[in-house]
Write a protein that holds these residues in place. Sequence first.
Motif, PDB file in Angstrom:
ATOM      1  N   GLY A 102      48.623  31.894  41.128  1.00  0.00           N
ATOM      2  CA  GLY A 102      47.500  31.109  40.598  1.00  0.00           C
ATOM      3  C   GLY A 102      46.304  31.156  41.531  1.00  0.00           C
ATOM      4  O   GLY A 102      45.163  31.259  41.091  1.00  0.00           O
ATOM      5  N   TYR A 111      44.540  34.463  41.138  1.00  0.00           N
ATOM      6  CA  TYR A 111      43.691  34.506  39.944  1.00  0.00           C
ATOM      7  C   TYR A 111      42.417  33.696  40.134  1.00  0.00           C
ATOM      8  O   TYR A 111      41.378  34.020  39.584  1.00  0.00           O
ATOM      9  N   ALA A 112      42.507  32.635  40.934  1.00  0.00           N
ATOM     10  CA  ALA A 112      41.359  31.758  41.135  1.00  0.00           C
ATOM     11  C   ALA A 112      40.346  32.339  42.120  1.00  0.00           C
ATOM     12  O   ALA A 112      39.294  31.768  42.315  1.00  0.00           O
TER      13      ALA A 112
END
Length: 55
Positions: free
Chosen positions: A19, A22-23
């Motif tokens: 995550g 992706y951020a």
Amino acid sequence: MKRHLLSAALLLIALACYGAGYAGAGTIAFAVGGVFEAGFWYRILFGSMADKEKE
């Protein structure tokens, strides 16, 4: 029970790293996530065999 908690923790850390990747944290977060995921799968696939050898 501790074995399952550690496996679940490895998977959750891997997902958190993915995550973060992706951020915008980049390739390092993906690599760290891959390492934790590999540890998770190793424990799932080969952990039970190691337990049987100890007996």
